[in-house]
Design a protein around this motif. Structure first.
Motif, PDB file in Angstrom:
ATOM      1  N   THR A 171       9.564 -14.509  -4.699  1.00 22.98           N
ATOM      2  CA  THR A 171       8.377 -14.493  -3.857  1.00 22.98           C
ATOM      3  C   THR A 171       8.567 -13.509  -2.713  1.00 22.98           C
ATOM      4  OG1 THR A 171       9.182 -16.346  -2.514  1.00 22.98           O
ATOM      5  CG2 THR A 171       7.778 -16.884  -4.392  1.00 22.98           C
ATOM      6  N   LEU A 172       7.476 -12.846  -2.347  1.00 27.04           N
ATOM      7  CA  LEU A 172       7.468 -11.880  -1.254  1.00 27.04           C
ATOM      8  C   LEU A 172       6.270 -12.160  -0.360  1.00 27.04           C
ATOM      9  CD1 LEU A 172       8.169  -8.564  -3.226  1.00 27.04           C
ATOM     10  CD2 LEU A 172       9.688  -9.575  -1.519  1.00 27.04           C
ATOM     11  N   LEU A 173       6.504 -12.278   0.946  1.00 20.44           N
ATOM     12  CA  LEU A 173       5.432 -12.451   1.925  1.00 20.44           C
ATOM     13  C   LEU A 173       5.402 -11.243   2.842  1.00 20.44           C
ATOM     14  CD1 LEU A 173       3.244 -14.173   3.365  1.00 20.44           C
ATOM     15  CD2 LEU A 173       5.081 -15.106   4.789  1.00 20.44           C
ATOM     16  N   ALA A 174       4.250 -10.584   2.905  1.00 21.14           N
ATOM     17  CA  ALA A 174       4.078  -9.430   3.789  1.00 21.14           C
ATOM     18  C   ALA A 174       3.707  -9.936   5.184  1.00 21.14           C
ATOM     19  CB  ALA A 174       2.989  -8.506   3.256  1.00 21.14           C
ATOM     20  N   VAL A 175       4.627  -9.820   6.127  1.00 26.11           N
ATOM     21  CA  VAL A 175       4.422 -10.310   7.492  1.00 26.11           C
ATOM     22  C   VAL A 175       3.836  -9.207   8.382  1.00 26.11           C
ATOM     23  CG1 VAL A 175       5.552 -11.292   9.534  1.00 26.11           C
ATOM     24  CG2 VAL A 175       6.313 -11.957   7.236  1.00 26.11           C
ATOM     25  N   LYS A 176       4.453  -8.041   8.346  1.00 25.84           N
ATOM     26  CA  LYS A 176       3.971  -6.907   9.138  1.00 25.84           C
ATOM     27  C   LYS A 176       3.989  -5.667   8.244  1.00 25.84           C
ATOM     28  CE  LYS A 176       4.508  -4.443  13.542  1.00 25.84           C
ATOM     29  NZ  LYS A 176       3.051  -4.576  13.816  1.00 25.84           N
ATOM     30  N   VAL A 177       2.828  -5.029   8.132  1.00 23.92           N
ATOM     31  CA  VAL A 177       2.685  -3.899   7.219  1.00 23.92           C
ATOM     32  C   VAL A 177       2.031  -2.722   7.954  1.00 23.92           C
ATOM     33  CG1 VAL A 177       1.677  -3.071   5.064  1.00 23.92           C
ATOM     34  CG2 VAL A 177       2.410  -5.469   5.264  1.00 23.92           C
ATOM     35  N   PRO A 178       2.792  -1.678   8.256  1.00 22.37           N
ATOM     36  CA  PRO A 178       2.166  -0.483   8.835  1.00 22.37           C
ATOM     37  C   PRO A 178       1.321   0.221   7.778  1.00 22.37           C
ATOM     38  CG  PRO A 178       4.513  -0.103   8.442  1.00 22.37           C
ATOM     39  CD  PRO A 178       4.243  -1.542   8.112  1.00 22.37           C
ATOM     40  N   LYS A 179       0.049   0.403   8.061  1.00 20.20           N
ATOM     41  CA  LYS A 179      -0.845   1.035   7.095  1.00 20.20           C
ATOM     42  C   LYS A 179      -0.994   2.510   7.455  1.00 20.20           C
ATOM     43  CE  LYS A 179      -2.795  -1.064   4.303  1.00 20.20           C
ATOM     44  NZ  LYS A 179      -2.399  -1.457   2.918  1.00 20.20           N
ATOM     45  N   THR A 180      -0.567   3.373   6.542  1.00 20.24           N
ATOM     46  CA  THR A 180      -0.679   4.811   6.754  1.00 20.24           C
ATOM     47  C   THR A 180      -1.246   5.447   5.492  1.00 20.24           C
ATOM     48  OG1 THR A 180       1.592   5.206   5.980  1.00 20.24           O
ATOM     49  CG2 THR A 180       1.296   4.807   8.337  1.00 20.24           C
ATOM     50  N   GLU A 181      -1.213   6.758   5.431  1.00 23.47           N
ATOM     51  CA  GLU A 181      -1.754   7.470   4.280  1.00 23.47           C
ATOM     52  C   GLU A 181      -0.950   7.185   3.019  1.00 23.47           C
ATOM     53  OE1 GLU A 181       1.526   9.839   6.049  1.00 23.47           O
ATOM     54  OE2 GLU A 181      -0.196   8.735   6.839  1.00 23.47           O
ATOM     55  N   ASN A 182      -1.605   7.372   1.868  1.00 22.57           N
ATOM     56  CA  ASN A 182      -0.905   7.226   0.597  1.00 22.57           C
ATOM     57  C   ASN A 182       0.142   8.314   0.432  1.00 22.57           C
ATOM     58  OD1 ASN A 182      -2.458   5.027  -0.029  1.00 22.57           O
ATOM     59  ND2 ASN A 182      -3.711   6.049  -1.562  1.00 22.57           N
ATOM     60  N   MET A 183       1.064   8.089  -0.487  1.00 21.41           N
ATOM     61  CA  MET A 183       2.094   9.073  -0.786  1.00 21.41           C
ATOM     62  C   MET A 183       1.970   9.505  -2.242  1.00 21.41           C
ATOM     63  SD  MET A 183       5.481   7.496   1.136  1.00 21.41           S
ATOM     64  CE  MET A 183       6.304   9.084   1.244  1.00 21.41           C
ATOM     65  N   ASN A 184       2.500  10.679  -2.534  1.00 14.67           N
ATOM     66  CA  ASN A 184       2.553  11.183  -3.893  1.00 14.67           C
ATOM     67  C   ASN A 184       3.914  10.816  -4.478  1.00 14.67           C
ATOM     68  OD1 ASN A 184       1.606  12.723  -6.150  1.00 14.67           O
ATOM     69  ND2 ASN A 184       3.053  14.330  -5.568  1.00 14.67           N
ATOM     70  N   LEU A 185       3.920   9.951  -5.488  1.00 17.01           N
ATOM     71  CA  LEU A 185       5.176   9.537  -6.095  1.00 17.01           C
ATOM     72  C   LEU A 185       5.487  10.454  -7.275  1.00 17.01           C
ATOM     73  CD1 LEU A 185       6.563   6.046  -6.640  1.00 17.01           C
ATOM     74  CD2 LEU A 185       6.655   7.671  -8.532  1.00 17.01           C
ATOM     75  N   ARG A 186       6.646  11.099  -7.200  1.00 10.89           N
ATOM     76  CA  ARG A 186       7.046  12.077  -8.207  1.00 10.89           C
ATOM     77  C   ARG A 186       8.144  11.504  -9.105  1.00 10.89           C
ATOM     78  NH1 ARG A 186       7.939  17.087  -4.181  1.00 10.89           N
ATOM     79  NH2 ARG A 186       9.956  17.012  -5.248  1.00 10.89           N
ATOM     80  N   TYR A 187       8.018  11.751 -10.398  1.00  9.05           N
ATOM     81  CA  TYR A 187       9.065  11.361 -11.343  1.00  9.05           C
ATOM     82  C   TYR A 187      10.171  12.412 -11.372  1.00  9.05           C
ATOM     83  CZ  TYR A 187       6.066   7.633 -13.287  1.00  9.05           C
ATOM     84  OH  TYR A 187       5.303   6.502 -13.462  1.00  9.05           O
TER      85      TYR A 187
END
Length: 379
Positions: A171-187
Motif C-alpha cells: 500500500t502507498l499513501l500520497a501525503v505530500k505531492v509537489p505538482k509540476t510539469e510532466n516529464m518525457n520518459l525515455r527508454y
C-alpha cells in the motif's frame, strides 16, 4: 483494529479508463470506503477488486492513520508479519537502505519521498531522497536534459527474495505531492520508445499481460522454468548497474562474490516459479524480479547459471510487457491511497526532484505467510 460489522457494503468499483494510445487493462478506483472502519462485506469487495484489477485506488485518504494503513495491507494476508524486505532494510550495503525510514508507532509502515522534513509521524528532522536513475543506471541522461527527461528507475517486486516469501500486497499513501510539469520518459534502448509521465509517477505494468503476449513456445518455457534468486540480492547487486529501461542489470562482473556477502544459509535461497497464479482469477503472471535473478532451472533439471545468458533470457521475455502503451504511470494527488497486487504487477519509480522539493509517501508491505502459487497450483 478497524471495527467490523455485517452491513451491506457501500463500496463501488470503477475500472480505470486508459488514455488515448494506451492499452493497459488493469486498475480500478474504489469509492465509498471508510478504510478505518471496514465491514466484512467491504473487506470481501476490496480483496476481490485487488485480484481482479491488480492496482486499486482510493481517493481523499489524507486522514488514514498508519495503523489503518497497516490493517488494510494485512487484509490480503492476516498472518503476515514484519517487513517485506526483511533484514536487508538495515543493511548498510543494501541498495534499499537509503530509501526507507520506519514510522516509530507502526514499524511495518515506511516513509519514502524527497526533501527535508522537520517532523512526520514521530520522525524528526529526516532527509528523504527520491531515487534517481543516475545512481543505478550504467548510462545516464545528461545534466542539461535531466529536468525534462527521466527513466524507469528499477522495475521490481517488493520482496526480500531471500528467506522471506514475497508480500501479497503493498500500500502507498500520497501525503505530500509537489505538482509540476510532466516529464518525457525515455527508454534509451534503441527502440525509440518514449512515454509522457507526471513527475515522480509510480509506473505499473501487468505481469498477466506480460505473460499473455508471449508466444506459445515462450509461455511453455515460462510455465516450466524456475528462477533462483541471488542470496542477499540487494547487497549482491549493489555494485552492478541497470539497463536504461530499468528492466534488469548489465553483466559486467560487478556483483559481490559470496565471500563478501553476509552469511548465506542455503535453505533460505529462494527458488520460485517463473509464473505465479492469481488466487482469484487463476490467471498466470510472468512474475520475475529481473535485477535479482541469478540462475534458471529448466523443466528437465538443466541449470542455466551463466549470469549474462540468464539476464538475456529474462529480458527478452519481459521487455515486450513494458511497452509504452502497457504502462500505467499513476498521476499522484495528495490523499491518494493505492493498493497493488505485488504478486501480479511490476512497478518502478520515475522522475527527479530538486533537493529541497518535499514529497512524502507512506508505504507498507509485509513478508507473506505462505509461498506463491505456481502454474500447477489451483487458484
Amino acid at each position: 483494529m478497524p471495527h467490523s460489522t455485517t452491513t451491506e457494503s457501500t463500496i463501488t468499483v470503477h475500472p480505470v479508463t486508459p488514455p488515448s494510445g494506451s492499452t493497459y487493462n488493469f486498475g480500478a478506483e474504489l469509492r465509498g470506503a471508510d478504510l478505518e472502519n471496514l465491514a466484512e462485506s467491504d473487506k470481501d469487495i476490496i480483496i476481490r477488486a485487488l485480484y481482479e484489477n491488480q492496482v486499486i485506488l482510493f481517493k481523499n485518504q489524507q486522514n488514514l492513520s498508519p495503523r489503518g494503513q497497516y490493517e488494510v495491507t494485512r487484509l490480503f494476508d492476516p498472518l503476515a508479519q514484519g517487513y517485506g524486505h526483511g533484514k536487508t532494510l538495515d543493511a548498510k550495503r543494501s541498495i534499499l537502505h537509503p530509501d526507507l525510514k520506519t514510522i516509530p508507532t507502526q514499524s511495518e509502515v515506511q516513509v519514502i519521498g524527497n526533501g527535508p522534513v522537520a517532523s512526520f509521524e514521530g520522525l524528526k528532522d529526516i532527509k528523504l531522497k527520491h531515487p534517481h536513475h543516475k545512481t543505478f543506471h550504467q548510462d545516464v541522461i545528461s545534466d542539461d536534459e535531466d529536468r525534462e527527461n527521466t527513466r524507469f528507475y528499477r522495475w521490481h517486486i517488493d520482496a526480500a527474495l531471500y528467506d522471506l516469501d514475497p508480500p501479497k500486497a503493498t500500500t502507498l499513501l500520497a501525503v505530500k505531492v509537489p505538482k509540476t510539469e510532466n516529464m518525457n520518459l525515455r527508454y534509451d534502448d534503441g527502440s525509440g520508445d518514449e512515454l509522457k509521465v507526471p513527475r515522480g509517477s509510480t509506473a505499473f505494468v501487468s505481469s498477466y499481460t506480460m505473460y499473455d503476449i508471449l508466444s506459445e513456445e515462450d509461455k511453455q518455457f515460462a510455465r516450466t522454468t524456475k528462477v533462483q534468486y541471488a542470496p542477499h540480492p540487494y547487497i549482491w547487486m549493489s555494485p552492478a548497474k541497470s539497463r536504461s529501461t530499468g528492466l534488469g542489470l548489465h553483466t559486467s562482473d560487478l556483483e559481490l562474490p559470496a565471500s563478501s556477502l553476509p552469511l548465506i544459509e542455503t535453505s533460505k535461497i529462494k527458488t520460485l516459479p517463473m509464473c505465479w497464479r492469481n488466487p482469484v482469477t487463476g490467471k498466470l503472471a510472468l512474475q520475475i524480479h529481473p535485477s535479482a535473478v541469478q540462475k534458471l532451472i529448466l523443466a528437465d533439471g538443466t541449470v542455466i547459471d551463466d549470469l549474462k545468458e540468464v539476464r538475456e533470457i529474462v529480458y527478452r521475455l519481459q521487455r515486450p510487457g513494458i511497452a509504452p502503451s502497457l504502462v500505467w504511470p499513476v498521476d499522484w494527488e495528495e490523499g491518494d491511497f493505492v493498493v497493488f497486487n505485488n504478486r501480479g504487477v511490476l512497478h518502478t519509480v520515475t522522475g527527479s526532484f530538486l533537493e529541497d522539493e518535499v514529497r512524502i509517501f507512506r508505504q507498507c508491505n509485509m513478508a507473506a505467510s505462505d509461498g506463491v502459487l505456481g502454474p500447477e497450483d489451483d487458484a
